[in-house]
Design an enzyme around this catalytic site. Structure first.
Site, mmCIF file in Angstrom:
data_model
loop_
_atom_site.group_PDB
_atom_site.id
_atom_site.type_symbol
_atom_site.label_atom_id
_atom_site.label_comp_id
_atom_site.label_asym_id
_atom_site.label_seq_id
_atom_site.Cartn_x
_atom_site.Cartn_y
_atom_site.Cartn_z
ATOM 1 N N TYR A 39 0.860 -1.192 0.000
ATOM 2 C CA TYR A 39 0.000 0.000 0.000
ATOM 3 C C TYR A 39 0.889 1.232 0.000
ATOM 4 O O TYR A 39 1.912 1.260 0.681
ATOM 5 C CB TYR A 39 -0.878 -0.018 1.257
ATOM 6 C CG TYR A 39 -2.110 0.857 1.165
ATOM 7 C CD1 TYR A 39 -3.140 0.543 0.283
ATOM 8 C CD2 TYR A 39 -2.258 1.982 1.964
ATOM 9 C CE1 TYR A 39 -4.281 1.321 0.208
ATOM 10 C CE2 TYR A 39 -3.401 2.770 1.898
ATOM 11 C CZ TYR A 39 -4.408 2.436 1.017
ATOM 12 O OH TYR A 39 -5.542 3.208 0.951
ATOM 13 N N SER A 77 -20.730 -2.639 -1.409
ATOM 14 C CA SER A 77 -19.537 -2.426 -0.578
ATOM 15 C C SER A 77 -19.883 -1.422 0.516
ATOM 16 O O SER A 77 -20.928 -0.770 0.472
ATOM 17 C CB SER A 77 -18.398 -1.876 -1.439
ATOM 18 O OG SER A 77 -18.694 -0.546 -1.840
ATOM 19 N N VAL A 121 -18.468 1.435 1.099
ATOM 20 C CA VAL A 121 -18.566 2.769 0.491
ATOM 21 C C VAL A 121 -19.861 2.873 -0.312
ATOM 22 O O VAL A 121 -20.570 3.882 -0.243
ATOM 23 C CB VAL A 121 -17.347 3.051 -0.416
ATOM 24 C CG1 VAL A 121 -17.570 4.319 -1.234
ATOM 25 C CG2 VAL A 121 -16.076 3.189 0.418
ATOM 26 N N GLY A 155 -11.540 1.902 -6.010
ATOM 27 C CA GLY A 155 -11.154 0.529 -5.702
ATOM 28 C C GLY A 155 -11.006 -0.264 -6.981
ATOM 29 O O GLY A 155 -11.342 0.233 -8.062
#
Lengths: 390, 390
Positions: free
Chosen positions: B76, B197, B199, B292
């Site tokens: 990340y 999801s 979000v 994403g």
């Protein structure tokens, strides 16, 4: 859209009758389809004197751009207007495309004003003009147009026909992509693929004139050294093949060239997965601007570039730019480009003229044109093709 | 980054010595790698009283977000700082990861102020706070932090621990994607994939609160009717599976829903080729925002959407948003979201609490945690996982 099979060349002569009293000719199509099948060279009647608010033009030279062929195919979003259709006498009942109602191909080109209708000001016989309305049809010896649909070419006396004929699509695309998305200062870097395209060559020259550095990507080919030399001569700072770019060691080389300065503008006319390699060269907050898709594959980019490096992906379409801008802004851009030409900072890309000679019959000229279309669709023209109708 | 093989579960007990006098525990890693292999539950010494400018926190509840696992893996872009490392007494020479210098996992969560150092104003014992510095480590019973690295949760008395613990990543991502790229007015439409999801659920609720319509795309599954009902209950205007979207007749249905109004915002957390189907639903001048890449495939879009429909593709990363904004702007956003929660317009997505019980040894707790990591990596958690260290 629909497509017709191309008749064998030896049968073409039977599809046309000879025109006895033509006064000019045009490259036309009655239906959308494969340009090598549906395009015809047709003799057309002489234009009457121009009515009020209109002009008669003598087209001097008109490019055959790839997008023009997409228009003929019926797959381009910008199309001729219904009232752009030309009504011709039919010659041959055996040619299914000799329907009498046709469209003249071509979007770009330079023309000379041959007659001025009443009420038109600011334009005179002999002036060089370009058509500002998209898809109005430039592949003709003569066109009758509304005065509002043309713009005078500034400083025409300083330009060649080829320079003026190729002024309105590729150089403004290059110019605007370099200025509409991000402010670049002298010394900044731009990376582009398809760098030897007509737009790519204009990008190299305009960037050079602005003191910008260009990293230019091209396909490998047998004469790659010659191509690199040619692009360097235009002003390219660096040229790499995609194969060279795929080598990991090239990253250090590029860092040395740029002094580790982030590249924040990428110009793309290729698409597909290879464009991701170029996008990875971009720094944070960069813009990738696409104006073509030569690989005929979707633009495929790692989502992480968007999320974590704040990449923004845009498209650029000069037709849309013209539609958003005022006549003054369009004229200002043309003047800027003409100034660059006059200062020998911007030249026309390598080109070849396809002449439709007065000595050829319509049938002979059609056959020659269709052969050129086949060659173009097979990628056998490395140069830009310009149409000259004598 | 490097990765270690996971030792068989029956050998884990030999890798740890029992800690006699622990005062709290933390989920830590000494090296980057597979979370199911490198994460350990470790007893840690009690915190000393906080020095000037710092606080001691008791962490109440902390999510295990997918991005947190990417941090543990070392893949990340946002990483813990070197000085976030925690130095622990080593217990077992046979555990190669029991190195004494470790990082505490976790980025999000709610904590209670347990002690206030000299010179700290505006925060008192008992206040609920969140950590505003990324990757500071929330998977611990206690943390010592700089006062400047926390923000007080407004109206904490009105919130559950789960609501406060999940306040800083998903809801602001949803809120900002709906407001940072294009001005939307009530009645406007937004399309999103991965709509179930965390979000996506926040997008549905925040859009509904703003009077916006959402077209929500989800994968087909056996219990699709139940999922659609659940999203409709949250406020989804329409829900379609990708299979339903692939059917051409759906275009007319969507036109009827939207009254042919152009959709100008698309939110993407999937990527791959399927996202092109969603992008084709967008009108001219639209924005596609990616946050994403669940399909783990590049974002693949037709170049023509960029060129001819002026599509713009962006990414959104809440971590970047925080880094660009002032403390006041961050506080304002948190207040806005808390207000939505208080008005019952925004709730926490379905979740499950993983408790590290005081009765478990470090070894037992590690085993339980690692099993949860395996289940998470295999996608066996449909719900958000929240970590509670007793």
């Amino acid at each position: 859209m629909f497509s017709l099979r191309r008749p064998p060349a030896h049968r073409l002569s039977r599809l046309f009758a000879t025109s006895a009293a033509r006064s000019g000719r045009a490259v036309v199509y009655a239906v959308n389809g494969d340009p090598a099948t549906v395009l015809r060279v047709r003799s057309v009647p002489a234009l009457p004197p121009p009515p009020a608010g209109t002009l008669n033009l003598q087209v001097l030279l008109a490019p055959i751009n790839p997008a023009d062929l997409n228009v003929v195919e019926g797959v381009y979003p910008s199309k001729p207007r219904a009232d752009d259709a030309v009504h011709l006498p039919t010659h041959s009942v055996s040619d299914p495309l000799d329907t009498g109602t046709v469209w003249v191909g071509g979007n770009e080109g330079v023309a000379r004003v041959s007659a001025v209708g009443p009420g038109v000001s600011g334009l005179g016989v002999g002036d060089w003009v370009i058509l500002t309305r998209p898809q109005a049809g430039t592949w003709a010896a003569e066109r009758a147009v509304a005065a509002a649909d043309v713009a005078r070419v500034p400083d025409a006396e300083a330009l060649t026909e080829a320079q003026a004929a190729t002024l309105t699509v590729n150089p403004p695309t290059a110019y605007n992509m370099l200025s509409e998305f991000i402010d670049l200062a002298p010394g900044d870097w731009v990376v582009q693929n398809g760098a030897n395209s007509a737009v790519g060559q204009a990008v190299i020259q305009i960037a050079k004139a602005r003191g910008l550095n260009t990293l230019n990507l091209v396909r490998h080919r047998p004469e790659i050294d010659e191509l690199k030399q040619r692009l360097h001569a235009l002003g390219a700072t660096q040229v790499l093949t995609y194969d060279e770019l795929a080598d990991k060691s090239v990253r250090d080389k590029i860092k040395a060239w740029t002094g580790s300065k982030a590249i924040r503008l990428g110009l793309n006319c290729v698409g597909g997965k290879d464009t991701a390699l170029m996008a990875r060269l971009l720094g944070a907050d960069a813009h990738l601007v696409s104006y073509g898709a030569m690989a005929k594959q979707p633009l495929s980019l790692p989502t992480s570039l968007f999320i974590f490096k704040n990449l923004k992906s845009h498209g650029f379409w000069q037709t849309r730019w013209y539609s958003m801008k005022s006549a003054e802004e369009r004229a200002q851009l043309m003047q800027t480009l003409v100034n660059l030409i006059k200062e020998n900072k911007l030249d026309t890309p390598a080109h070849e003229v396809l002449t439709i000679s007065a000595a050829q019959t319509d049938e002979e000229a059609t056959e020659k044109l269709q052969e050129a279309m086949v060659a173009m669709s097979e990628g056998r023209y490395g140069k830009k093709l310009l149409l000259k109708i004598e």
